[in-house]
Design a protein around this motif. Structure first.
Motif, PDB file in Angstrom:
ATOM      1  N   GLY A 285       2.587  -3.793 -10.651  1.00  0.00           N
ATOM      2  CA  GLY A 285       3.165  -4.938  -9.945  1.00  0.00           C
ATOM      3  C   GLY A 285       2.744  -4.981  -8.487  1.00  0.00           C
ATOM      4  O   GLY A 285       2.478  -6.060  -7.933  1.00  0.00           O
ATOM      5  N   ALA A 286       2.676  -3.793  -7.856  1.00  0.00           N
ATOM      6  CA  ALA A 286       2.229  -3.737  -6.459  1.00  0.00           C
ATOM      7  C   ALA A 286       0.760  -4.128  -6.355  1.00  0.00           C
ATOM      8  O   ALA A 286       0.361  -4.877  -5.449  1.00  0.00           O
ATOM      9  CB  ALA A 286       2.457  -2.336  -5.898  1.00  0.00           C
ATOM     10  N   TYR A 287      -0.067  -3.624  -7.279  1.00  0.00           N
ATOM     11  CA  TYR A 287      -1.480  -4.023  -7.294  1.00  0.00           C
ATOM     12  C   TYR A 287      -1.591  -5.549  -7.406  1.00  0.00           C
ATOM     13  O   TYR A 287      -2.392  -6.193  -6.717  1.00  0.00           O
ATOM     14  CB  TYR A 287      -2.203  -3.401  -8.486  1.00  0.00           C
ATOM     15  CG  TYR A 287      -2.551  -1.934  -8.351  1.00  0.00           C
ATOM     16  CD1 TYR A 287      -3.047  -1.412  -7.155  1.00  0.00           C
ATOM     17  CD2 TYR A 287      -2.422  -1.064  -9.436  1.00  0.00           C
ATOM     18  CE1 TYR A 287      -3.381  -0.074  -7.046  1.00  0.00           C
ATOM     19  CE2 TYR A 287      -2.754   0.277  -9.334  1.00  0.00           C
ATOM     20  CZ  TYR A 287      -3.228   0.767  -8.129  1.00  0.00           C
ATOM     21  OH  TYR A 287      -3.564   2.090  -8.020  1.00  0.00           O
ATOM     22  N   GLN A 288      -0.785  -6.112  -8.292  1.00  0.00           N
ATOM     23  CA  GLN A 288      -0.925  -7.547  -8.557  1.00  0.00           C
ATOM     24  C   GLN A 288      -0.479  -8.377  -7.361  1.00  0.00           C
ATOM     25  O   GLN A 288      -1.102  -9.410  -7.064  1.00  0.00           O
ATOM     26  CB  GLN A 288      -0.111  -7.938  -9.799  1.00  0.00           C
ATOM     27  CG  GLN A 288      -0.326  -9.380 -10.198  1.00  0.00           C
ATOM     28  CD  GLN A 288      -0.244  -9.569 -11.696  1.00  0.00           C
ATOM     29  OE1 GLN A 288      -0.422  -8.655 -12.483  1.00  0.00           O
ATOM     30  NE2 GLN A 288       0.025 -10.796 -12.103  1.00  0.00           N
ATOM     31  N   LEU A 289       0.567  -7.948  -6.655  1.00  0.00           N
ATOM     32  CA  LEU A 289       0.996  -8.719  -5.487  1.00  0.00           C
ATOM     33  C   LEU A 289      -0.040  -8.664  -4.370  1.00  0.00           C
ATOM     34  O   LEU A 289      -0.244  -9.647  -3.650  1.00  0.00           O
ATOM     35  CB  LEU A 289       2.357  -8.230  -4.999  1.00  0.00           C
ATOM     36  CG  LEU A 289       3.527  -8.820  -5.797  1.00  0.00           C
ATOM     37  CD1 LEU A 289       4.829  -8.160  -5.418  1.00  0.00           C
ATOM     38  CD2 LEU A 289       3.632 -10.317  -5.583  1.00  0.00           C
ATOM     39  N   ILE A 290      -0.691  -7.506  -4.207  1.00  0.00           N
ATOM     40  CA  ILE A 290      -1.800  -7.434  -3.238  1.00  0.00           C
ATOM     41  C   ILE A 290      -2.901  -8.397  -3.673  1.00  0.00           C
ATOM     42  O   ILE A 290      -3.469  -9.131  -2.853  1.00  0.00           O
ATOM     43  CB  ILE A 290      -2.339  -5.995  -3.133  1.00  0.00           C
ATOM     44  CG1 ILE A 290      -1.300  -5.081  -2.475  1.00  0.00           C
ATOM     45  CG2 ILE A 290      -3.630  -5.968  -2.319  1.00  0.00           C
ATOM     46  CD1 ILE A 290      -1.698  -3.620  -2.438  1.00  0.00           C
ATOM     47  N   ALA A 291      -3.178  -8.401  -4.973  1.00  0.00           N
ATOM     48  CA  ALA A 291      -4.205  -9.310  -5.496  1.00  0.00           C
ATOM     49  C   ALA A 291      -3.828 -10.766  -5.224  1.00  0.00           C
ATOM     50  O   ALA A 291      -4.678 -11.572  -4.820  1.00  0.00           O
ATOM     51  CB  ALA A 291      -4.386  -9.077  -6.992  1.00  0.00           C
ATOM     52  N   ASP A 292      -2.543 -11.096  -5.428  1.00  0.00           N
ATOM     53  CA  ASP A 292      -2.089 -12.472  -5.185  1.00  0.00           C
ATOM     54  C   ASP A 292      -2.278 -12.866  -3.718  1.00  0.00           C
ATOM     55  O   ASP A 292      -2.681 -13.998  -3.411  1.00  0.00           O
ATOM     56  CB  ASP A 292      -0.617 -12.621  -5.572  1.00  0.00           C
ATOM     57  CG  ASP A 292      -0.392 -12.539  -7.073  1.00  0.00           C
ATOM     58  OD1 ASP A 292      -1.372 -12.686  -7.836  1.00  0.00           O
ATOM     59  OD2 ASP A 292       0.750 -12.311  -7.482  1.00  0.00           O
ATOM     60  N   GLN A 293      -1.969 -11.920  -2.810  1.00  0.00           N
ATOM     61  CA  GLN A 293      -2.148 -12.200  -1.387  1.00  0.00           C
ATOM     62  C   GLN A 293      -3.622 -12.442  -1.070  1.00  0.00           C
ATOM     63  O   GLN A 293      -3.966 -13.387  -0.350  1.00  0.00           O
ATOM     64  CB  GLN A 293      -1.626 -11.028  -0.547  1.00  0.00           C
ATOM     65  CG  GLN A 293      -0.110 -10.899  -0.533  1.00  0.00           C
ATOM     66  CD  GLN A 293       0.344  -9.707   0.284  1.00  0.00           C
ATOM     67  OE1 GLN A 293      -0.408  -8.758   0.528  1.00  0.00           O
ATOM     68  NE2 GLN A 293       1.588  -9.728   0.715  1.00  0.00           N
TER      69      GLN A 293
ATOM     70  N   ASP B 272       0.834  -1.207   0.000  1.00  0.00           N
ATOM     71  CA  ASP B 272       0.000   0.000   0.000  1.00  0.00           C
ATOM     72  C   ASP B 272       0.869   1.258   0.000  1.00  0.00           C
ATOM     73  O   ASP B 272       0.589   2.224  -0.725  1.00  0.00           O
ATOM     74  CB  ASP B 272      -0.930   0.004   1.215  1.00  0.00           C
ATOM     75  CG  ASP B 272      -2.073  -0.995   1.067  1.00  0.00           C
ATOM     76  OD1 ASP B 272      -2.512  -1.201  -0.081  1.00  0.00           O
ATOM     77  OD2 ASP B 272      -2.504  -1.567   2.075  1.00  0.00           O
ATOM     78  N   ASP B 273       1.929   1.268   0.812  1.00  0.00           N
ATOM     79  CA  ASP B 273       2.851   2.408   0.826  1.00  0.00           C
ATOM     80  C   ASP B 273       3.601   2.509  -0.493  1.00  0.00           C
ATOM     81  O   ASP B 273       3.830   3.612  -1.017  1.00  0.00           O
ATOM     82  CB  ASP B 273       3.837   2.278   1.986  1.00  0.00           C
ATOM     83  CG  ASP B 273       3.184   2.504   3.334  1.00  0.00           C
ATOM     84  OD1 ASP B 273       2.369   3.434   3.440  1.00  0.00           O
ATOM     85  OD2 ASP B 273       3.469   1.755   4.278  1.00  0.00           O
ATOM     86  N   ALA B 274       3.997   1.357  -1.036  1.00  0.00           N
ATOM     87  CA  ALA B 274       4.674   1.364  -2.341  1.00  0.00           C
ATOM     88  C   ALA B 274       3.787   2.011  -3.392  1.00  0.00           C
ATOM     89  O   ALA B 274       4.237   2.839  -4.190  1.00  0.00           O
ATOM     90  CB  ALA B 274       5.040  -0.066  -2.744  1.00  0.00           C
ATOM     91  N   ILE B 275       2.511   1.662  -3.369  1.00  0.00           N
ATOM     92  CA  ILE B 275       1.561   2.212  -4.352  1.00  0.00           C
ATOM     93  C   ILE B 275       1.493   3.725  -4.251  1.00  0.00           C
ATOM     94  O   ILE B 275       1.483   4.436  -5.277  1.00  0.00           O
ATOM     95  CB  ILE B 275       0.164   1.577  -4.138  1.00  0.00           C
ATOM     96  CG1 ILE B 275       0.160   0.143  -4.681  1.00  0.00           C
ATOM     97  CG2 ILE B 275      -0.936   2.397  -4.806  1.00  0.00           C
ATOM     98  CD1 ILE B 275      -1.053  -0.666  -4.277  1.00  0.00           C
TER      99      ILE B 275
END
Length: 799
Positions: A479-487, A454-457
């Motif tokens: 990429g940050a959105y997608q990793l949150i999605a993966d989690q 979230d901070d990265a975004i």
């Protein structure tokens, strides 16, 4: 400002100095000096020496280099002294006009990269008694140029480029400086063309703009296009060594090292006073494939640079009170030593690299560059404490140097000290505000590395707000959105995951991300949404993977015509892929179109003859069409590729079993178990083959072996019950049937088998009530009773 009379005076003084030397042949001196005099263009006083061609073969000696270096420096000393005299003369009459002229001269010096003159001009203002915040900033400019901290000079050139009071030429040259700073010093250069276009609008057709386009295309990897521009510049300015060097760079970019060397040497022949070509040759000879053979020549190149100091006699201006000694700091040798250090480092000799960085430090211990490079070297050697020590020494040398804090931010990041890294990035904002987008991006990367997405975004968004042209920022955000999605997906929160997958794909608009979104919908069996995601990927890039995935979604949806269409299109897009032929084979196999399936499997094997999966699929298709001979032949071919494939041996056993060739099947099952002794399926197949072959004791032994591996398989318990029943061992049969029922309580066949044992024992009433002690559904009870009544009726009739 320079006149023909001035040129005469400059050369007259040079002749006089030469005549006082014992080592001068005055005829040769005259030949040398006059070849230069005829080429000096007083209309371009700052740059005229850049275009002079000197016969490097005729005058290839140290004396000629020294005489020309002295002549060149005295030319500039004379030029500067005349400028200052004119400024002072104006100032005595009109201070406002003098300041206007000062501003123009300062801008001219800046765009012609004469940091010595900028320093002199700032000193002159102090002598006039003028002190201001602006002057304090201007006074920092020469030091930044001396140390090649070009990114930090960006605001100075921005100010010059936007100053409408200055000439188009000066502003265009400032735009060119901004362009070069971006392409050579920035981590990305998406904003560079804007400055090149601005320069072209101010100064259309100028050779320096053409050179700029050549540099831009070279940086983009379009080497031939870049050379076309550099050759145009050379046609306009034959002695311009800078463009000749760039052609060498273009060949070096193509790894055509001999051609690069030839062009660098040609630049030296045109102008052997410049040191850029020698530094380029040092880097060229440092290329790993050449270093062993060419590396020994590097010290000779350093000697050439040492013999070409930028300043020899400028102390004269200091003695006249026109300049300070620090206006004439020479960093040519410092940078050369750093280049040699980098060459050793690049060739995996860190000790030698450290030695040359140390030599650079010894020349200018007050400059942090060598300390910073030493710190990175230590980080590369996994010596973080020593790296930190060098960063601290760099900080002591200059606590206002952006590169020190940038390096420290990186150091703390890899040490997993987030807060310390952030503190140093914050200092970077203040020192280099024009890097705001890149700094925000790197802070985003820092948070990303700590999985604080979230901070990265938030920081990636800030980077994009400042520069929406650079695709890496949007890719990082996505990429940050997608990793949150993966989690979220991993936590089975599919609704929230879907939102972030959509954000990732919409932000980056990359086919891979749309395909990933399609995969999510596929997993959720939302076939229409999956198809939409795959089609968005296909719109961007018609890739066989995306087409195949779309076909799979249509197939799961039951739309077989569309599925077939997409599979065939995927194959058209990649006709060499055995995978896609196999996919079509599976498609037709599932539709019971076995001839088509076999045809596509054969095509898949034609393209990838050693792919076991394709051979196994083909064998299965042959088996289901009862072409057992072809199936066995296919399996035997796969065994030639992989002799220890137990699955193939088992599959061959199944074929022989289906043909009631039980002994052959048993032999193959044993071979499979020699390779994979704990495989439950193989053991169960062996037990079944033994049973139908009448080898019941061996069948019992096989099934007991299966139970040791997995005692939860009700089929095995039932099979043992059958075997014990056949042997008349009813008590053991009952034990095994009851265990099977315990594991699978809703299978009517198991109750029926148990009832048959009771019946065989003469306990017909117990047989009819076999389900009473089990919590089974009424449907199962009815089915069991029906089976038993039929069996008992048949038995009574036979009696």
């Amino acid at each position: 400002m320079i006149t023909k009379l001035d040129i005469t005076a400059i050369f007259s003084a040079a002749y006089t100095r030469a005549s006082l030397r014992d080592d001068c042949d005055m005829r040769k001196v005259a030949d040398l000096f006059e070849s230069v005099r005829s080429q000096l263009d007083i209309s371009i006083p700052y740059d005229t020496w850049d275009f002079i061609i000197i016969n490097s073969i005729k005058f290839d000696d140290d004396l000629s280099v020294e005489l020309l270096s002295d002549l060149k420096e005295n030319y500039y000393n004379f030029f500067y002294e005349k400028l200052l005299s004119h400024l002072n003369s104006i100032y005595s009459r009109d201070s406002a006009e003098a300041l206007r002229l000062w501003e123009q001269t300062y801008a001219e010096a800046a765009v012609h990269f004469r940091e010595d003159l900028i320093c002199i001009l700032c000193y002159q203002q102090l002598k006039w008694g003028m002190k201001s915040e602006a002057l304090v900033l201007y006074a920092k400019f020469p030091k930044l140029m001396q140390e090649s901290r070009w990114s930090d000079t960006f605001p100075y050139y921005e100010e010059i480029a936007s100053n409408a009071r200055l000439s188009n030429e000066i502003r265009a040259f400032a735009e060119m400086a901004l362009f070069q700073i971006i392409i050579y010093e920035y981590l990305e250069f998406t904003k560079a063309p804007k400055h090149l276009e601005n320069a072209e609008a101010l100064l259309p057709g100028h050779f320096i703009v053409k050179r700029g386009w050549g540099e831009y295309y070279l940086k983009n990897g379009e080497t031939q296009k870049s050379r076309d521009y550099f050759l145009q510049v050379i046609a306009m300015k034959p002695g311009y060594s800078t463009s000749i060097n760039f052609i060498g760079d273009s060949f070096m970019a193509e790894n055509k090292l001999e051609s690069a060397e030839s062009w660098y040497n040609d630049a030296i022949q045109k102008n052997y006073l410049q040191t850029d070509s020698y530094r380029r040759l040092i880097n060229l000879y440092g290329v790993k494939t050449w270093f062993k053979d060419k590396g020994p020549q590097i010290e000779e190149l350093l000697t050439k640079i040492e013999k070409r100091p930028r300043f020899r006699n400028s102390i004269q201006l200091v003695e006249k009170g026109l300049a300070k000694s620090d206006c004439f700091a020479d960093f040519e040798l410092y940078q050369a030593y750093m280049s040699v250090g980098n060459v050793w480092f690049g060739n995996d000799y860190p000790e030698k690299a450290e030695e040359w960085y140390g030599k650079a430090q010894a020349i200018h211990p007050e400059i942090p560059t060598a300390y910073i490079d030493m710190a990175y070297l230590k980080l590369n050697l996994k010596q973080p404490e020593q790296a930190k020590e060098f960063f601290m020494r760099a900080l002591e040398a200059d606590n206002e140097n952006f590169n020190v804090y940038w390096g420290l931010a990186y150091y703390y990041e890899i040490q997993k000290q987030k807060e310390e890294s952030l503190a140093n990035y914050q200092k970077c904002f203040r020192l280099r505000p024009n890097w705001e987008d890149m700094i925000n991006n790197f802070i985003g990367n820092l948070y990303y590395s700590f999985k604080e997405y979230d901070d990265a975004i938030s920081y990636y968004r800030k980077a994009i707000e400042k520069n929406n042209l650079y695709p890496v920022y949007t890719k990082n955000l996505a990429g940050a959105y997608q990793l949150i999605a993966d989690q979220l997906y991993g936590n089975h929160d599919y609704t929230a995951a879907e939102k972030y997958y959509i954000d990732a794909a919409s932000t980056d608009n990359d086919p891979v991300r749309w395909n990933t979104l399609g995969n999510l919908y596929f997993e959720l069996q939302r076939w229409k949404d999956a198809i939409d995601g795959y089609n968005k990927a296909i719109e961007i890039k018609k890739d066989s993977l995306y087409l195949e995935n779309c076909g799979l979604a249509f197939e799961r949806m039951g739309n077989l015509d569309e599925a077939e269409k997409y599979y065939l299109e995927a194959l058209d897009n990649d006709p060499e892929s055995g995978k896609l032929y196999n996919r079509l084979g599976v498609f037709y196999y599932d539709r019971n179109e076995y001839d088509k399936a076999i045809g596509y499997y054969l095509k898949a094997i034609e393209h990838q003859p050693n792919e076991m999966l394709y051979l196994e699929n083909l064998a299965l298709a042959y088996s289901i069409t009862n072409d057992y001979k072809a199936a066995i032949a296919t399996y035997e071919k796969s065994l030639q590729i992989s002799p220890s494939d137990a699955k193939v041996l088992n599959a061959m056993g199944v074929i022989y079993y289906n043909q009631q060739q039980y002994e052959s099947a048993i032999e193959l099952y044993h071979k499979a178990l020699e390779i994979d002794a704990e495989n439950l399926l193989f053991i169960k197949n062996l037990g079944l083959a033994y049973r139908v072959a009448g080898r019941k004791d061996e069948a019992i032994e096989a099934y007991q072996r299966a139970i040791k591996i997995n005692d939860k398989d009700f089929i095995v318990w039932n099979e043992l019950g059958i075997l014990y029943y056949d042997r008349g061992d009813f008590d053991n049969a009952i034990v095994h049937y009851k265990k099977a029922i315990e594991l699978q309580s809703n299978d009517p066949v198991l109750y029926s088998n148990l009832a048959l044992v009771f019946n065989a024992q003469g306990k017909t009433e117990d047989a009819l009530k076999v389900t009473d002690n089990y919590p089974v559904s009424e449907e199962v009870k009815k089915e069991v009773n029906s089976m038993l009544k039929e069996y008992l009726f048949n038995s009574a009739n036979q009696s």
